[in-house]
Scaffold this motif. Structure first.
Motif, PDB file in Angstrom:
ATOM      1  N   LEU A  52      34.246  50.664  59.698  1.00  0.00           N
ATOM      2  CA  LEU A  52      35.272  49.633  59.825  1.00  0.00           C
ATOM      3  C   LEU A  52      36.678  50.195  59.677  1.00  0.00           C
ATOM      4  O   LEU A  52      37.576  49.820  60.442  1.00  0.00           O
ATOM      5  N   ARG A  82      37.875  45.522  48.975  1.00  0.00           N
ATOM      6  CA  ARG A  82      38.740  45.021  50.050  1.00  0.00           C
ATOM      7  C   ARG A  82      39.452  46.219  50.647  1.00  0.00           C
ATOM      8  O   ARG A  82      40.062  47.015  49.925  1.00  0.00           O
ATOM      9  N   VAL A 112      33.964  44.454  62.983  1.00  0.00           N
ATOM     10  CA  VAL A 112      34.495  44.031  61.691  1.00  0.00           C
ATOM     11  C   VAL A 112      33.962  42.648  61.343  1.00  0.00           C
ATOM     12  O   VAL A 112      33.484  42.409  60.230  1.00  0.00           O
ATOM     13  N   GLU A 113      34.010  41.744  62.300  1.00  0.00           N
ATOM     14  CA  GLU A 113      33.514  40.383  62.072  1.00  0.00           C
ATOM     15  C   GLU A 113      32.029  40.372  61.704  1.00  0.00           C
ATOM     16  O   GLU A 113      31.610  39.643  60.812  1.00  0.00           O
ATOM     17  N   ALA A 116      31.610  42.735  57.998  1.00  0.00           N
ATOM     18  CA  ALA A 116      32.341  42.385  56.779  1.00  0.00           C
ATOM     19  C   ALA A 116      31.908  41.011  56.269  1.00  0.00           C
ATOM     20  O   ALA A 116      31.474  40.150  57.040  1.00  0.00           O
ATOM     21  N   ARG A 118      34.081  39.001  54.784  1.00  0.00           N
ATOM     22  CA  ARG A 118      35.245  38.236  55.257  1.00  0.00           C
ATOM     23  C   ARG A 118      36.220  39.229  55.863  1.00  0.00           C
ATOM     24  O   ARG A 118      36.228  40.405  55.507  1.00  0.00           O
ATOM     25  N   TRP A 119      37.094  38.744  56.739  1.00  0.00           N
ATOM     26  CA  TRP A 119      38.129  39.604  57.289  1.00  0.00           C
ATOM     27  C   TRP A 119      39.253  38.734  57.809  1.00  0.00           C
ATOM     28  O   TRP A 119      39.102  37.514  57.963  1.00  0.00           O
ATOM     29  N   TRP A 131      42.524  43.162  57.220  1.00  0.00           N
ATOM     30  CA  TRP A 131      41.743  43.424  56.015  1.00  0.00           C
ATOM     31  C   TRP A 131      40.299  42.982  56.212  1.00  0.00           C
ATOM     32  O   TRP A 131      39.999  42.153  57.083  1.00  0.00           O
ATOM     33  N   CYS A 132      39.452  43.577  55.401  1.00  0.00           N
ATOM     34  CA  CYS A 132      38.054  43.147  55.368  1.00  0.00           C
ATOM     35  C   CYS A 132      37.510  43.334  53.978  1.00  0.00           C
ATOM     36  O   CYS A 132      37.988  44.171  53.212  1.00  0.00           O
TER      37      CYS A 132
END
Length: 141
Positions: A52, A82, A112-113, A116, A118-119, A131-132
């Motif tokens: 990522l 994070r 990433v989606e 992770a 959350r991102w 961010w992730c």
């Protein structure tokens, strides 16, 4: 690289590094993030985090006019971190376009989606940050 990975202040468990925006930045960021996670005993996050951070730093190098890119990794809980990649590009943030099956690039934020917990993308006064959040209890790689 402008400066080596340095520890954050004692009250903020994390690391910060700044990189010159060139093709060596993703590899340097991968190495530094892996080192931070290993130092915290979160080796199970290393592969996902390296993938990522590589995608996010590559996006900042390729798609912005930034000269410097910063990467922070912060321990946010016992098993969570994070990762933030910040650039100085102030252009409007646009969502990824639909990709055809034969497209060979443009899937970084989809990774990433998917990987992770959350991102997000945030505009800030000095540019933007992507961010992730990763959780060792929910590792998918």
């Amino acid at each position: 690289m402008l400066n080596p990975l340095i520890p954050a202040p004692a009250d903020l468990p994390g690391y910060l590094a700044k990189y010159t925006a060139r093709d060596t930045a993703p590899g340097q960021a991968r190495h530094d993030v892996a080192r931070a996670l290993t130092s915290w005993g979160l080796e199970q996050l290393v592969d996902t985090a390296k993938l990522l951070v590589s995608e996010l730093v590559t996006n900042a190098v390729v798609h912005t006019n930034s000269r410097v890119i910063s990467v922070t990794v912060s321990r946010t809980g016992g098993t969570t971190v994070r990762i933030v990649v910040m650039d100085t590009d102030r252009t409007e943030i646009t969502p990824a376009a639909s990709l055809g099956d034969d497209e060979v690039s443009g899937r970084g934020l989809l990774l990433v989606e998917d990987l992770a917990v959350r991102w997000g993308i945030e505009r800030v006064v000095t540019g933007k940050r992507v961010w992730c959040v990763l959780d060792a209890q929910q590792v998918t790689l």
